[in-house]
Write a protein that holds these residues in place. Structure first.
Motif, PDB file in Angstrom:
ATOM      1  N   THR A   1     -18.906 -38.378  22.923  1.00 37.91           N
ATOM      2  CA  THR A   1     -19.239 -39.735  23.332  1.00 37.91           C
ATOM      3  C   THR A   1     -20.708 -39.803  23.682  1.00 37.91           C
ATOM      4  O   THR A   1     -21.193 -39.009  24.489  1.00 37.91           O
ATOM      5  CB  THR A   1     -18.401 -40.157  24.564  1.00 37.91           C
ATOM      6  OG1 THR A   1     -17.024 -39.999  24.261  1.00 37.91           O
ATOM      7  CG2 THR A   1     -18.686 -41.597  24.943  1.00 37.91           C
TER       8      THR A   1
ATOM      9  N   GLU B   1     -13.563 -34.848  12.578  1.00 39.18           N
ATOM     10  CA  GLU B   1     -13.858 -35.699  11.420  1.00 39.18           C
ATOM     11  C   GLU B   1     -15.268 -35.513  10.880  1.00 39.18           C
ATOM     12  O   GLU B   1     -15.623 -36.111   9.870  1.00 39.18           O
ATOM     13  CB  GLU B   1     -13.649 -37.166  11.789  1.00 39.18           C
ATOM     14  CG  GLU B   1     -12.204 -37.505  12.116  1.00 39.18           C
ATOM     15  CD  GLU B   1     -12.026 -38.956  12.553  1.00 39.18           C
ATOM     16  OE1 GLU B   1     -13.024 -39.702  12.611  1.00 39.18           O
ATOM     17  OE2 GLU B   1     -10.878 -39.331  12.839  1.00 39.18           O
TER      18      GLU B   1
ATOM     19  N   TYR C   1     -16.824 -26.768  14.901  1.00 42.02           N
ATOM     20  CA  TYR C   1     -16.097 -27.804  14.154  1.00 42.02           C
ATOM     21  C   TYR C   1     -16.537 -27.954  12.712  1.00 42.02           C
ATOM     22  O   TYR C   1     -15.972 -28.725  11.972  1.00 42.02           O
ATOM     23  CB  TYR C   1     -16.220 -29.148  14.882  1.00 42.02           C
ATOM     24  CG  TYR C   1     -15.351 -29.224  16.106  1.00 42.02           C
ATOM     25  CD1 TYR C   1     -14.022 -29.609  16.008  1.00 42.02           C
ATOM     26  CD2 TYR C   1     -15.842 -28.881  17.354  1.00 42.02           C
ATOM     27  CE1 TYR C   1     -13.214 -29.655  17.131  1.00 42.02           C
ATOM     28  CE2 TYR C   1     -15.047 -28.933  18.482  1.00 42.02           C
ATOM     29  CZ  TYR C   1     -13.725 -29.321  18.349  1.00 42.02           C
ATOM     30  OH  TYR C   1     -12.922 -29.358  19.459  1.00 42.02           O
TER      31      TYR C   1
ATOM     32  N   ASN D   1     -11.888 -33.486  24.898  1.00 42.76           N
ATOM     33  CA  ASN D   1     -10.709 -33.548  24.030  1.00 42.76           C
ATOM     34  C   ASN D   1     -11.069 -33.704  22.553  1.00 42.76           C
ATOM     35  O   ASN D   1     -10.490 -34.510  21.844  1.00 42.76           O
ATOM     36  CB  ASN D   1      -9.771 -34.675  24.461  1.00 42.76           C
ATOM     37  CG  ASN D   1      -9.260 -34.492  25.866  1.00 42.76           C
ATOM     38  OD1 ASN D   1      -9.109 -33.368  26.328  1.00 42.76           O
ATOM     39  ND2 ASN D   1      -9.002 -35.596  26.550  1.00 42.76           N
ATOM     40  N   GLY D   2     -12.047 -32.948  22.082  1.00 46.26           N
ATOM     41  CA  GLY D   2     -12.428 -32.991  20.674  1.00 46.26           C
ATOM     42  C   GLY D   2     -13.149 -34.259  20.259  1.00 46.26           C
ATOM     43  O   GLY D   2     -13.222 -34.578  19.080  1.00 46.26           O
ATOM     44  N   GLU D   3     -13.691 -34.973  21.223  1.00 39.81           N
ATOM     45  CA  GLU D   3     -14.399 -36.219  20.940  1.00 39.81           C
ATOM     46  C   GLU D   3     -15.772 -36.179  21.604  1.00 39.81           C
ATOM     47  O   GLU D   3     -15.897 -35.769  22.752  1.00 39.81           O
ATOM     48  CB  GLU D   3     -13.590 -37.400  21.463  1.00 39.81           C
ATOM     49  CG  GLU D   3     -14.122 -38.742  21.062  1.00 39.81           C
ATOM     50  CD  GLU D   3     -13.186 -39.859  21.470  1.00 39.81           C
ATOM     51  OE1 GLU D   3     -12.483 -40.386  20.590  1.00 39.81           O
ATOM     52  OE2 GLU D   3     -13.164 -40.206  22.658  1.00 39.81           O
TER      53      GLU D   3
ATOM     54  N   THR E   1     -19.592 -38.604   9.440  1.00 39.44           N
ATOM     55  CA  THR E   1     -18.161 -38.577   9.129  1.00 39.44           C
ATOM     56  C   THR E   1     -17.938 -39.443   7.906  1.00 39.44           C
ATOM     57  O   THR E   1     -18.887 -40.003   7.348  1.00 39.44           O
ATOM     58  CB  THR E   1     -17.307 -39.126  10.301  1.00 39.44           C
ATOM     59  OG1 THR E   1     -17.567 -40.516  10.454  1.00 39.44           O
ATOM     60  CG2 THR E   1     -17.581 -38.395  11.591  1.00 39.44           C
TER      61      THR E   1
ATOM     62  N   ARG F   1     -18.411 -43.275  20.061  1.00 37.71           N
ATOM     63  CA  ARG F   1     -17.564 -42.079  20.018  1.00 37.71           C
ATOM     64  C   ARG F   1     -17.397 -41.600  18.581  1.00 37.71           C
ATOM     65  O   ARG F   1     -17.362 -42.399  17.650  1.00 37.71           O
ATOM     66  CB  ARG F   1     -16.192 -42.392  20.610  1.00 37.71           C
ATOM     67  CG  ARG F   1     -16.227 -42.647  22.090  1.00 37.71           C
ATOM     68  CD  ARG F   1     -14.840 -42.952  22.641  1.00 37.71           C
ATOM     69  NE  ARG F   1     -14.835 -43.065  24.072  1.00 37.71           N
ATOM     70  CZ  ARG F   1     -15.231 -44.143  24.743  1.00 37.71           C
ATOM     71  NH1 ARG F   1     -15.660 -45.201  24.094  1.00 37.71           N
ATOM     72  NH2 ARG F   1     -15.196 -44.159  26.055  1.00 37.71           N
TER      73      ARG F   1
ATOM     74  N   LYS G   1     -15.049 -38.362  16.594  1.00 40.09           N
ATOM     75  CA  LYS G   1     -14.138 -37.218  16.703  1.00 40.09           C
ATOM     76  C   LYS G   1     -14.773 -36.032  15.988  1.00 40.09           C
ATOM     77  O   LYS G   1     -15.184 -36.138  14.838  1.00 40.09           O
ATOM     78  CB  LYS G   1     -12.782 -37.550  16.098  1.00 40.09           C
ATOM     79  CG  LYS G   1     -12.027 -38.600  16.880  1.00 40.09           C
ATOM     80  CD  LYS G   1     -10.602 -38.691  16.404  1.00 40.09           C
ATOM     81  CE  LYS G   1      -9.889 -39.838  17.052  1.00 40.09           C
ATOM     82  NZ  LYS G   1      -9.524 -39.625  18.404  1.00 40.09           N
TER      83      LYS G   1
END
Length: 134
Positions: free
Chosen positions: A78, A91, A133, A74-76, A106, A86, A88
């Motif tokens: 870990t 970011e 990204y 989900n765009g994260e 980030t 974690r 994102k």
């Protein structure tokens, strides 16, 4: 969900270490029953410590084999450690490569990824995903 896997060499190494420690521990405990003259250091104490270290290595092997190194979901991203980290992906401001590591930066945090312990196919997949990204 995508898992970035540990290299097979790392997982095998952890398993070998666990087996080695447990085996040495069992041998030392058995020797302590045979050789009773030891007065300075108890072989059974050292053996129990070795078995404990082996059990710990089995736990590390199990954790790393089950969770793997990184998880993209989900765009994260870990990093699966005892206390997961974690970040994102949306970011991420920049990605720097230095000395075999990837540093994801980030506004607030940095996440360092050790590429030496990642399976080659998973590393390619990770780099492809990061390019989406940035």
């Amino acid at each position: 969900m995508t898992k970035i896997r540990y290299s097979k060499e790392r997982l095998k190494s952890n398993l070998r270490m666990a087996i080695f420690f447990v085996t040495i521990g069992i041998v030392l405990v058995l020797l302590s029953f045979i050789i009773i003259e030891w007065k300075e250091v108890s072989l059974s104490s050292i053996g129990i410590g070795q078995i404990g270290a082996g059990i710990l290595m089995f736990m590390i092997y199990y954790f790393e084999n089950r969770k793997q190194y990184l998880t993209l979901k989900n765009g994260e991203l870990t990093k699966n450690t005892l206390f997961p980290k974690r970040i994102k992906l949306a970011e991420i401001k920049s990605v720097k490569e230095f000395a075999g590591d990837l540093k994801l930066i980030t506004q607030k945090t940095e996440l360092v990824i050790d590429t030496q312990i990642i399976e080659p196919n998973s590393l390619t997949e990770l780099k492809t995903e990061l390019k989406n990204y940035i």
